[in-house]
Motif scaffolding. Sequence first.
Motif, PDB file in Angstrom:
ATOM      1  N   SER B  15     -11.853  88.943  17.912  1.00  0.00           N
ATOM      2  CA  SER B  15     -11.778  88.797  16.455  1.00  0.00           C
ATOM      3  C   SER B  15     -10.325  88.896  16.001  1.00  0.00           C
ATOM      4  O   SER B  15      -9.435  89.230  16.790  1.00  0.00           O
ATOM      5  CB  SER B  15     -12.616  89.870  15.761  1.00  0.00           C
ATOM      6  N   GLN B  17      -9.090  91.074  14.109  1.00  0.00           N
ATOM      7  CA  GLN B  17      -8.738  92.442  13.728  1.00  0.00           C
ATOM      8  C   GLN B  17      -7.781  93.070  14.742  1.00  0.00           C
ATOM      9  O   GLN B  17      -7.935  92.905  15.953  1.00  0.00           O
ATOM     10  CB  GLN B  17     -10.001  93.308  13.645  1.00  0.00           C
ATOM     11  N   ARG B  59     -15.737 101.673  17.446  1.00  0.00           N
ATOM     12  CA  ARG B  59     -14.927 100.664  16.772  1.00  0.00           C
ATOM     13  C   ARG B  59     -15.095  99.287  17.418  1.00  0.00           C
ATOM     14  O   ARG B  59     -14.658  98.272  16.872  1.00  0.00           O
ATOM     15  CB  ARG B  59     -13.439 101.057  16.834  1.00  0.00           C
ATOM     16  N   TYR B  62     -15.858  95.641  15.821  1.00  0.00           N
ATOM     17  CA  TYR B  62     -14.874  94.994  14.951  1.00  0.00           C
ATOM     18  C   TYR B  62     -13.947  94.060  15.721  1.00  0.00           C
ATOM     19  O   TYR B  62     -13.340  93.167  15.140  1.00  0.00           O
ATOM     20  CB  TYR B  62     -14.013  96.048  14.236  1.00  0.00           C
ATOM     21  N   MET B  64     -14.799  92.158  18.269  1.00  0.00           N
ATOM     22  CA  MET B  64     -15.528  91.051  18.916  1.00  0.00           C
ATOM     23  C   MET B  64     -15.854  89.979  17.876  1.00  0.00           C
ATOM     24  O   MET B  64     -16.370  90.292  16.805  1.00  0.00           O
ATOM     25  CB  MET B  64     -16.853  91.564  19.507  1.00  0.00           C
ATOM     26  N   GLY B  68     -21.781  91.843  14.404  1.00  0.00           N
ATOM     27  CA  GLY B  68     -21.547  93.235  14.768  1.00  0.00           C
ATOM     28  C   GLY B  68     -21.922  94.185  13.652  1.00  0.00           C
ATOM     29  O   GLY B  68     -21.932  93.816  12.476  1.00  0.00           O
TER      30      GLY B  68
END
Lengths: 620, 205
Positions: B15, B17, B59, B62, B64, B68
């Motif tokens: 992802s 993030q 955590r 977030y 992947m 989720g």
Amino acid sequence: MSDTATTQDKNKIRLDRVVIRFAGDSGDGMQLTGSQFSDTSAMLGNDIATFPNYPAEIRAPEGSIYGVSGFQVHIGEVEISTPGDDVDVLVAMNPAALKTNISAVQHGKTIIVDVDEFTTKNLGKAGYSDNPLEDGTLSPYNLIPAPITQLSRGAIKEMGLDNTSMNRTRNMFALGMVFWMFSRPLDYTIKFLEKKFGHKPQIFEANVKVLKAGYHYAETMELLTSAYTILPAKMSEGTYRILMGNTALAWGFLAAAERSGKHLFLGSYPITPASDILHELSEHQHFGVTTFQAEDEIAGICSAIGASFAGNLALTTTSGPGLALKSEAIGLAVMTELPLVIVDVQRGGPSTGLPTKTEQADLLQAMYGRNGESPVIIVAPSSPSNCFDMAYEASRLALEHMTPVIILSDGYIANGSAPWRIRSVKELETIKPAAAPAPGEEWLPYLRNPETLARRWATPGMPGFEHRIGGLEKEDGTGHISYDPENHEHMVKLRAEKVRRVENYIPELQIDGAESGDLLVVGWGGTYGSLHTAVKALHEEGHQIGLAHFHYLNPMPRNTQDVFARYKKIVVCELNLGQFATLLRSTFPEFPYLKYNKVQGLPFTVFELNAHFRELLNAK
Amino acid sequence: MSTQPPTYTFKDFASDQEVRWCPGCGDYVILRGMQKALPLMGKRREDFVFISGIGCSSRFPYYMETYGFHTIHGRAPAIATGVKLSNPALSVWVMTGDGDGLAIGGNHMIHVIRRNVDLNVVLFNNKIYGLTKGQFSPTSDLGQKTKSSPYGNTQPPFNFGELTIGSAGQFYARIPDNNPNDMADILWPPKTTRVRRWSRSCKTA
């Protein structure tokens, strides 16, 4: 038997209503007896309300005061809104049942007892030093002492049944007697017994014999001078069936799933008095319902939240202690803005409290019982049949507004039953769940409908909308984790505003009785029947009294303030110490509120309400 | 949902993030191992769901690029059960730690293994509470000195393998966090509720 009933009609005294209570040991089958009388009366077209009252013990010692189980039924040719305050006919199967129930019977009314059970031993267990059948205690009543045990056994003595099986038929004798007294046919119960004992023909036959023996005993006995009849009630046209509140809730959810195009998922953990909803929905896999009995209350709601994330109409059912356990998870559903319906069938609290008794003391728990600013929609059904409508409404609001909704039912309407008009699913307004984005559409997890503020619901399996949600504060729009102070305050206000705006999507408050005047009675939830009956009577006497009964507690209907302003006095009636009054004081502080409260595990009686309202009306 | 999935690489599962674990943490190895394993599974990206509780390990979702859900402490197995029962076609992964999965969520853990609703559980075992900075956990060693056991831990640890077998689990594997290359193999076994445990050392707590 129905032929007999018709030919007898000329000699019968017509009553417009009657209240009957069957009371006995918890092993005496009083719930079944009462249900048979209710169902038969419903089949005859009477309006009806029932109230089972049973002990929390699995099986208390036989003959003991705390082992007494009762079932009260109120039937009428006229509108019936409560199971009734005073009992016209009490059936007491033993001394303990007489002792615990006699206070509900006014002088001059009828008491049927099984004299065979009034032994020294049983009298002792019930705390009688003298036999009340002999010492004059019962002289103010129309006492019908019947040797029920002896006659039941006599009717089946040739059948070679064991002692226990013979004694278990006693309730049918009492039922047969009451059937005759009120001119009810036996065929409905015979069919029921056939279904129940079809695999045990001997037991079936014994029960039918004893039922008929009771019927004929009443017919030939001199103490019963005449039989009564209650003609069918005038109800709006349609096909009715008798329905318990918990069943009605279950069916409301089934209908909502059908009309929203969503799969129904229930995650639950057994708890009195809510388990019947789990039982009922578990039987309906053919409607595509998934029920999951979890390892605890928390797993119950969490599995429902998972099911909601995956795109289902998801619910969890519980009672007060379970709601407490679920509070952190409710906060998660608030934060992730997922649709979820939480049913709390309230019982007496705090802690384990009074599991089988009714109360309305979870309102503030539902409203505020979570960490942080955590607003949810709260609705409350007002009668067993209204449970269907409020289950449907709760589902609609959850799915269209993407938020948890708590339904506050209670033990009284959950186990009570009333006639319910069978509706076609098509009569129900379609539910339009917060739309999933179209494939390829510009989308962010927390983009909102500008009117409802509901976010859009993309679910696992939908390509192109992979996203992450969670319990950490969200950035509006993107849904990314955000610790920004301004964003947090914005989101807190936004979640509150989203729930507040639901007032635009719920009906206005309806008034029973006077639209303005001296006294406004305010109530909510399962107390409607008693409040309505008391207010109606006083209004018909010419008093300027009205009832505003809330089905929507958060947010409240838009016209609440207007309604309150039209009366000189407002009295808030609830089965707690004044929780709704507290809520009203903080929401509409401009009005003074009087309170009328009862916390005994029992519903209001019409009598006590009537007396109190009269006092308020007279003290001008 | 059932059409042939595109050919993915590990980058398709990362992802946007920023990953916020402490430098040197074994969690990075698990993340990369997972991102490498998913392309091997023959499923479409939208059919993967990662569900976690609370803690450093939680955590994980977030980071992947899949569906989720970062839930509440200990409850990921229950939430994952609801997801899987609602849509059995999904590949559902519970990402948890020794505190989340074995202390506050211990009851859910044994029941999710017992029921075998075809979930995957990945438990990051670092024998300590990392996010709350260093209290002993149900897998801490006897005598282990932590902030909440300054004189040594007095509680005997769970062996998660024994717990899995005791709950009638169907698959259990264990791998240290310094072995990224074997992870894909561990992550791709037969269909049943699978429990994998990483032994992980906490660099911070």
